[in-house]
Design a protein around this motif. Structure first.
Motif, PDB file in Angstrom:
ATOM      1  N   VAL A 103      52.832  60.161  41.784  1.00  0.00           N
ATOM      2  CA  VAL A 103      51.715  59.294  41.389  1.00  0.00           C
ATOM      3  C   VAL A 103      51.420  58.373  42.560  1.00  0.00           C
ATOM      4  CG1 VAL A 103      50.916  57.493  39.818  1.00  0.00           C
ATOM      5  CG2 VAL A 103      52.363  59.352  38.951  1.00  0.00           C
ATOM      6  N   ASP A 104      50.144  58.220  42.868  1.00  0.00           N
ATOM      7  CA  ASP A 104      49.709  57.325  43.943  1.00  0.00           C
ATOM      8  C   ASP A 104      48.571  56.498  43.373  1.00  0.00           C
ATOM      9  OD1 ASP A 104      48.410  56.251  46.255  1.00  0.00           O
ATOM     10  OD2 ASP A 104      47.208  58.081  46.407  1.00  0.00           O
ATOM     11  N   THR A 105      48.765  55.207  43.244  1.00  0.00           N
ATOM     12  CA  THR A 105      47.653  54.427  42.695  1.00  0.00           C
ATOM     13  C   THR A 105      47.136  53.430  43.726  1.00  0.00           C
ATOM     14  OG1 THR A 105      48.410  52.322  41.716  1.00  0.00           O
ATOM     15  CG2 THR A 105      49.104  54.359  40.604  1.00  0.00           C
ATOM     16  N   GLY A 106      45.896  53.037  43.561  1.00  0.00           N
ATOM     17  CA  GLY A 106      45.306  52.081  44.492  1.00  0.00           C
ATOM     18  C   GLY A 106      44.324  51.170  43.786  1.00  0.00           C
ATOM     19  N   MET A 107      44.544  49.874  43.917  1.00  0.00           N
ATOM     20  CA  MET A 107      43.643  48.896  43.297  1.00  0.00           C
ATOM     21  C   MET A 107      43.094  47.967  44.380  1.00  0.00           C
ATOM     22  SD  MET A 107      44.586  45.779  40.737  1.00  0.00           S
ATOM     23  CE  MET A 107      44.487  46.467  39.118  1.00  0.00           C
ATOM     24  N   GLY A 108      41.784  47.843  44.435  1.00  0.00           N
ATOM     25  CA  GLY A 108      41.159  47.014  45.462  1.00  0.00           C
ATOM     26  C   GLY A 108      41.283  45.534  45.132  1.00  0.00           C
ATOM     27  N   VAL A 109      41.873  44.784  46.042  1.00  0.00           N
ATOM     28  CA  VAL A 109      42.086  43.351  45.803  1.00  0.00           C
ATOM     29  C   VAL A 109      40.746  42.611  45.696  1.00  0.00           C
ATOM     30  CG1 VAL A 109      42.976  41.219  46.854  1.00  0.00           C
ATOM     31  CG2 VAL A 109      44.365  43.298  46.880  1.00  0.00           C
ATOM     32  N   GLU A 110      39.830  42.916  46.629  1.00  0.00           N
ATOM     33  CA  GLU A 110      38.560  42.184  46.692  1.00  0.00           C
ATOM     34  C   GLU A 110      37.756  42.339  45.400  1.00  0.00           C
ATOM     35  OE1 GLU A 110      39.886  44.007  48.973  1.00  0.00           O
ATOM     36  OE2 GLU A 110      40.034  42.751  50.754  1.00  0.00           O
ATOM     37  N   ARG A 111      37.655  43.590  44.947  1.00  0.00           N
ATOM     38  CA  ARG A 111      36.859  43.856  43.745  1.00  0.00           C
ATOM     39  C   ARG A 111      37.509  43.258  42.512  1.00  0.00           C
ATOM     40  NH1 ARG A 111      34.914  50.133  44.351  1.00  0.00           N
ATOM     41  NH2 ARG A 111      34.025  49.836  46.414  1.00  0.00           N
ATOM     42  N   THR A 112      38.830  43.416  42.418  1.00  0.00           N
ATOM     43  CA  THR A 112      39.517  42.931  41.225  1.00  0.00           C
ATOM     44  C   THR A 112      39.372  41.417  41.110  1.00  0.00           C
ATOM     45  OG1 THR A 112      41.054  44.730  41.532  1.00  0.00           O
ATOM     46  CG2 THR A 112      41.704  43.037  39.971  1.00  0.00           C
ATOM     47  N   LEU A 113      39.539  40.743  42.220  1.00  0.00           N
ATOM     48  CA  LEU A 113      39.433  39.288  42.187  1.00  0.00           C
ATOM     49  C   LEU A 113      38.034  38.856  41.737  1.00  0.00           C
ATOM     50  CD1 LEU A 113      41.421  36.983  42.882  1.00  0.00           C
ATOM     51  CD2 LEU A 113      40.156  36.685  44.991  1.00  0.00           C
ATOM     52  N   ALA A 114      37.022  39.553  42.245  1.00  0.00           N
ATOM     53  CA  ALA A 114      35.648  39.217  41.855  1.00  0.00           C
ATOM     54  C   ALA A 114      35.453  39.425  40.352  1.00  0.00           C
ATOM     55  CB  ALA A 114      34.651  40.057  42.647  1.00  0.00           C
ATOM     56  N   ILE A 115      35.966  40.542  39.839  1.00  0.00           N
ATOM     57  CA  ILE A 115      35.825  40.841  38.401  1.00  0.00           C
ATOM     58  C   ILE A 115      36.521  39.759  37.577  1.00  0.00           C
ATOM     59  CG2 ILE A 115      36.626  42.429  36.578  1.00  0.00           C
ATOM     60  CD1 ILE A 115      34.517  43.795  38.021  1.00  0.00           C
ATOM     61  N   LEU A 116      37.740  39.404  37.989  1.00  0.00           N
ATOM     62  CA  LEU A 116      38.500  38.414  37.226  1.00  0.00           C
ATOM     63  C   LEU A 116      37.780  37.071  37.201  1.00  0.00           C
ATOM     64  CD1 LEU A 116      42.127  39.203  38.433  1.00  0.00           C
ATOM     65  CD2 LEU A 116      41.106  39.743  36.215  1.00  0.00           C
ATOM     66  N   GLN A 117      37.046  36.802  38.259  1.00  0.00           N
ATOM     67  CA  GLN A 117      36.323  35.530  38.313  1.00  0.00           C
ATOM     68  C   GLN A 117      34.888  35.668  37.823  1.00  0.00           C
ATOM     69  OE1 GLN A 117      36.872  34.011  42.271  1.00  0.00           O
ATOM     70  NE2 GLN A 117      39.083  33.890  42.019  1.00  0.00           N
ATOM     71  N   LYS A 118      34.626  36.823  37.199  1.00  0.00           N
ATOM     72  CA  LYS A 118      33.305  37.100  36.624  1.00  0.00           C
ATOM     73  C   LYS A 118      32.190  36.925  37.661  1.00  0.00           C
ATOM     74  CE  LYS A 118      34.539  36.347  31.851  1.00  0.00           C
ATOM     75  NZ  LYS A 118      35.948  36.617  32.164  1.00  0.00           N
ATOM     76  N   LYS A 119      32.481  37.379  38.867  1.00  0.00           N
ATOM     77  CA  LYS A 119      31.445  37.307  39.900  1.00  0.00           C
ATOM     78  C   LYS A 119      30.981  38.725  40.196  1.00  0.00           C
ATOM     79  CE  LYS A 119      32.756  32.986  41.799  1.00  0.00           C
ATOM     80  NZ  LYS A 119      33.970  32.309  42.257  1.00  0.00           N
ATOM     81  N   ASN A 120      29.680  38.906  40.283  1.00  0.00           N
ATOM     82  CA  ASN A 120      29.199  40.262  40.522  1.00  0.00           C
ATOM     83  C   ASN A 120      29.025  40.556  42.008  1.00  0.00           C
ATOM     84  OD1 ASN A 120      27.062  38.708  41.086  1.00  0.00           O
ATOM     85  ND2 ASN A 120      25.694  39.535  39.511  1.00  0.00           N
ATOM     86  N   ASP A 121      29.585  39.698  42.831  1.00  0.00           N
ATOM     87  CA  ASP A 121      29.456  39.850  44.278  1.00  0.00           C
ATOM     88  C   ASP A 121      30.804  39.446  44.891  1.00  0.00           C
ATOM     89  OD1 ASP A 121      28.997  39.544  46.968  1.00  0.00           O
ATOM     90  OD2 ASP A 121      27.179  38.345  46.754  1.00  0.00           O
ATOM     91  N   ASN A 122      31.489  40.414  45.516  1.00  0.00           N
ATOM     92  CA  ASN A 122      32.807  40.121  46.107  1.00  0.00           C
ATOM     93  C   ASN A 122      32.747  38.951  47.094  1.00  0.00           C
ATOM     94  OD1 ASN A 122      33.499  42.413  44.764  1.00  0.00           O
ATOM     95  ND2 ASN A 122      34.139  43.579  46.559  1.00  0.00           N
ATOM     96  N   TYR A 123      31.595  38.810  47.761  1.00  0.00           N
ATOM     97  CA  TYR A 123      31.486  37.797  48.815  1.00  0.00           C
ATOM     98  C   TYR A 123      31.469  36.374  48.270  1.00  0.00           C
ATOM     99  CZ  TYR A 123      30.585  41.648  52.001  1.00  0.00           C
ATOM    100  OH  TYR A 123      30.702  42.792  52.752  1.00  0.00           O
ATOM    101  N   LEU A 124      31.388  36.263  46.941  1.00  0.00           N
ATOM    102  CA  LEU A 124      31.397  34.914  46.362  1.00  0.00           C
ATOM    103  C   LEU A 124      32.822  34.431  46.087  1.00  0.00           C
ATOM    104  CD1 LEU A 124      28.335  35.226  43.960  1.00  0.00           C
ATOM    105  CD2 LEU A 124      28.449  34.161  46.227  1.00  0.00           C
ATOM    106  N   THR A 125      33.827  35.252  46.395  1.00  0.00           N
ATOM    107  CA  THR A 125      35.217  34.837  46.159  1.00  0.00           C
ATOM    108  C   THR A 125      35.805  34.161  47.394  1.00  0.00           C
ATOM    109  OG1 THR A 125      36.126  36.907  46.965  1.00  0.00           O
ATOM    110  CG2 THR A 125      35.589  36.792  44.612  1.00  0.00           C
ATOM    111  N   GLU A 126      36.992  33.594  47.198  1.00  0.00           N
ATOM    112  CA  GLU A 126      37.653  32.868  48.306  1.00  0.00           C
ATOM    113  C   GLU A 126      38.054  33.775  49.467  1.00  0.00           C
ATOM    114  OE1 GLU A 126      41.515  32.642  48.731  1.00  0.00           O
ATOM    115  OE2 GLU A 126      41.653  34.484  47.550  1.00  0.00           O
ATOM    116  N   ILE A 127      38.036  35.105  49.232  1.00  0.00           N
ATOM    117  CA  ILE A 127      38.369  36.044  50.311  1.00  0.00           C
ATOM    118  C   ILE A 127      37.261  36.067  51.360  1.00  0.00           C
ATOM    119  CG2 ILE A 127      38.882  38.478  50.832  1.00  0.00           C
ATOM    120  CD1 ILE A 127      40.123  38.795  48.171  1.00  0.00           C
ATOM    121  N   TRP A 128      36.062  35.646  50.969  1.00  0.00           N
ATOM    122  CA  TRP A 128      34.927  35.716  51.885  1.00  0.00           C
ATOM    123  C   TRP A 128      34.229  34.382  52.136  1.00  0.00           C
ATOM    124  CZ3 TRP A 128      34.203  39.958  54.658  1.00  0.00           C
ATOM    125  CH2 TRP A 128      34.758  41.159  54.182  1.00  0.00           C
TER     126      TRP A 128
END
Ligand code: SER
Length: 563
Positions: free
Chosen positions: A206-231
């Motif tokens: 099994v090989d799994t992969g979860m994108g940090v940028e996208r997940t963080l945006a979803i958790l913060q209910k932001k529809n744009d990854n660039y609105l998170t603290e990563i960007w």
């Protein structure tokens, strides 16, 4: 609520550690044991030998966060969710658990740890094709766990790998939160060989992969990854430097932020901008960012300024802090260099625009040789009250993209147009091959045809006998000697007549336009050619003839490679 990337990463690692996974290091962006790709593109990359059956010292259950670079999605950078550099969380089973447990753990992490309601989750599974059966098992497992939004899709969507040309791969089940894909469980039980054949691996992984940028945006209910603290700190720096608002200039600001961040991480590996391999990817990222900086009318040098917030966002990457000076000075140097071609490009534009509109071909030349996006050319044209033939420019661009797409099948599948880098080296090698053939065979050799792709060159010439082993060796040596001499390859544009006067070699006379490009390599070679060619023979690497055979009556064929 999870606020930072570090919190999310910690949560993921701890969850899987509690399920008996051992944490493995975040590996280098430059793959150590895989020459088929330029960058680490997924967390599984450093694990390939173990997915194939080798024993991992830390056992059969592993977890980590991995820095990755992907350049195949480069055209999508500029939207809200695609990035060149990103972090991927991953857990692995090396012949241990399989579909049931993997899916159960994914769902548990979503619902219990990230507190995502089941109703927001939808998944896709592999629908099967003529080689591999449908993945009904995953579908059943999801249903039994109360997930009912399930789609079955084909290989394009629900198959992952291999990372390079060959290696472990398999069907996957992708997980979406509110329609954004954030996690992927790959069931790696196949190996793809160089002939494209799939065989079962020794073990089910099994090989799994979860994108940090996208997940963080979803958790913060932001529809744009660039609105998170990563960007955000990078975005704000670009806003400050340009005096322009993100909300009004999203595409440009996203591209600058994305490219400079990726460049910082590549530089942190000790790579410098160059015309080969990783260095070339780096160069294009920096230059593309600079071009977009000009569009935002940033007046001063800015790339090294934008690098500063990147260091702050990622304090856990020691390679950034340790190489801070190197990273900043390389960015500055590259920006200075490109500023020079930009100016030359403007001069070229001014010449082209004297009393006439800009043709598609001119627009394309400005794009290809001076890195001018059509928008800059259009703006310059507007100032002079003339027009750019954008339609025919787009046709030129399409022709070019089709050519590079054809070349995509090569070694550097995951690299940004590096196919063309290899192709370029082979193009120049072909010129030297013609020179060497003439010298060694001591007769008037003529090129009867050639075909170049990123893997090899094919070169046909007039001769009615097989070459001897000694001759082949001499020809190779001749080419390699010129390569070693590090001779500049000079390109000049001139009328066809003048080219012939100067003794330039041509192949298909009838087809040449009135003005041609002539490539000159010291006293060794002068050919009419559309290119592309390297700037200096030393970039070619080592030339080798791998085959010599008959092509047709009176024509022999050589296949050659560069290493
Ligand atoms: N290798 C898979 C991916 O990149 C899962 O990690 O999506």
């Amino acid at each position: 609520m999870i606020k930072t990337r570090q919190e999310l990463i910690k949560k993921y690692l701890e969850f899987f550690k509690s399920k008996n996974h051992k944490e493995i290091p975040n590996a280098s962006l430059i793959p150590e044991n895989d020459s088929t790709v330029l960058f680490t593109t997924a967390g599984m990359h450093p694990l390939i030998p173990y997915l194939l059956g080798q024993k991992h010292p830390l056992g059969k259950r592993l977890v980590n966060v991995q820095k990755c670079i992907r350049t195949t999605d480069i055209e999508e950078v500029g939207d809200a969710t695609h990035h060149t550099f990103f972090e991927m969380l991953g857990n692995w089973s090396l012949g241990d658990y399989f579909k049931q447990e993997a899916i159960e753990m994914s769902l548990e992490f979503f619902t219990k740890e990230l507190k995502i309601p089941k109703e927001q989750i939808s998944v896709t599974c592999f629908k099967g094709d003529s080689h591999i059966p449908k993945d009904t098992e995953s579908e059943k497992i999801w249903k039994s766990l109360g997930i009912n939004k399930i789609k079955s899709l084909g290989k394009k969507d629900n198959w992952w790998g291999p990372a390079g040309e060959t290696g472990p791969c398999g069907p996957d089940t992708e997980m979406f939160i509110n329609k954004i894909e954030i996690w992927n469980d790959v069931f790696m039980e196949y190996n793809k060989d160089s002939k494209g054949k799939y065989t079962k691996l020794k073990q089910q992984n099994v090989d799994t992969g979860m994108g940090v940028e996208r997940t963080l945006a979803i958790l913060q209910k932001k529809n744009d990854n660039y609105l998170t603290e990563i960007w955000q700190p990078i975005i704000q720096e670009i806003e400050n430097l340009s005096g322009k608002k993100y909300s009004k200039n999203k595409k440009e600001i996203r591209i600058i932020a994305d490219h400079i961040k990726a460049a910082v991480f590549i530089l942190a590996e000790g790579i410098k901008p160059s015309n080969t391999e990783q260095g070339y990817v780096l160069r294009r990222l920096i230059r593309r960012a600079i071009r977009y900086g000009k569009l935002l009318e940033i007046k001063k040098q800015f790339t090294s300024e934008i690098a500063k917030p990147v260091f702050k966002i990622y304090p856990d990457y020691k390679e950034l802090t340790q190489n801070k000076e190197f990273i900043q000075s390389e960015l500055k140097k590259e920006e200075e260099k490109f500023d020079k071609t930009l100016e030359k490009g403007i001069n070229k534009f001014n010449k082209m625009s004297k009393n006439k509109n800009i043709s598609g071909k001119d627009g394309f030349l400005l794009f290809q040789s001076y890195g001018f996006p059509i928008e800059i050319t259009q703006e310059l044209a507007e100032e002079k009250n003339i027009k750019v033939d954008v339609k025919s420019y787009e046709q030129e661009l399409k022709k070019h993209q089709e050519l590079s797409r054809t070349a995509q099948k090569g070694k550097f599948k995951s690299g940004l147009a590096d196919e063309s880098e290899k192709t370029t080296r082979l193009h120049t090698a072909a010129h030297l091959l013609l020179t060497a053939l003439k010298k060694v065979l001591k007769k008037n050799i003529e090129q009867k045809g050639s075909n170049i792709n990123p893997e090899r060159l094919r070169f046909d010439f007039n001769s009615n006998r097989k070459l001897t082993k000694e001759e082949i060796k001499k020809i190779e040596d001749e080419v390699n000697n010129i390569i070693k001499k590090a001779i500049p390859v000079i390109k000049e544009e001139m009328p066809l007549k003048q080219a012939y006067k100067q003794g330039a070699q041509g192949t298909f006379r009838a087809k040449y336009p009135k003005i041609v490009s002539v490539y000159t390599i010291g006293n060794f070679s002068k050919e009419i050619c559309t290119g592309p060619h390297v700037k200096n023979t030393k970039e070619i690497g080592k030339f080798k003839i791998v085959k010599e055979q008959s092509s047709s009556a009176g024509v022999r064929r050589i296949k050659g490679i560069v290493e």
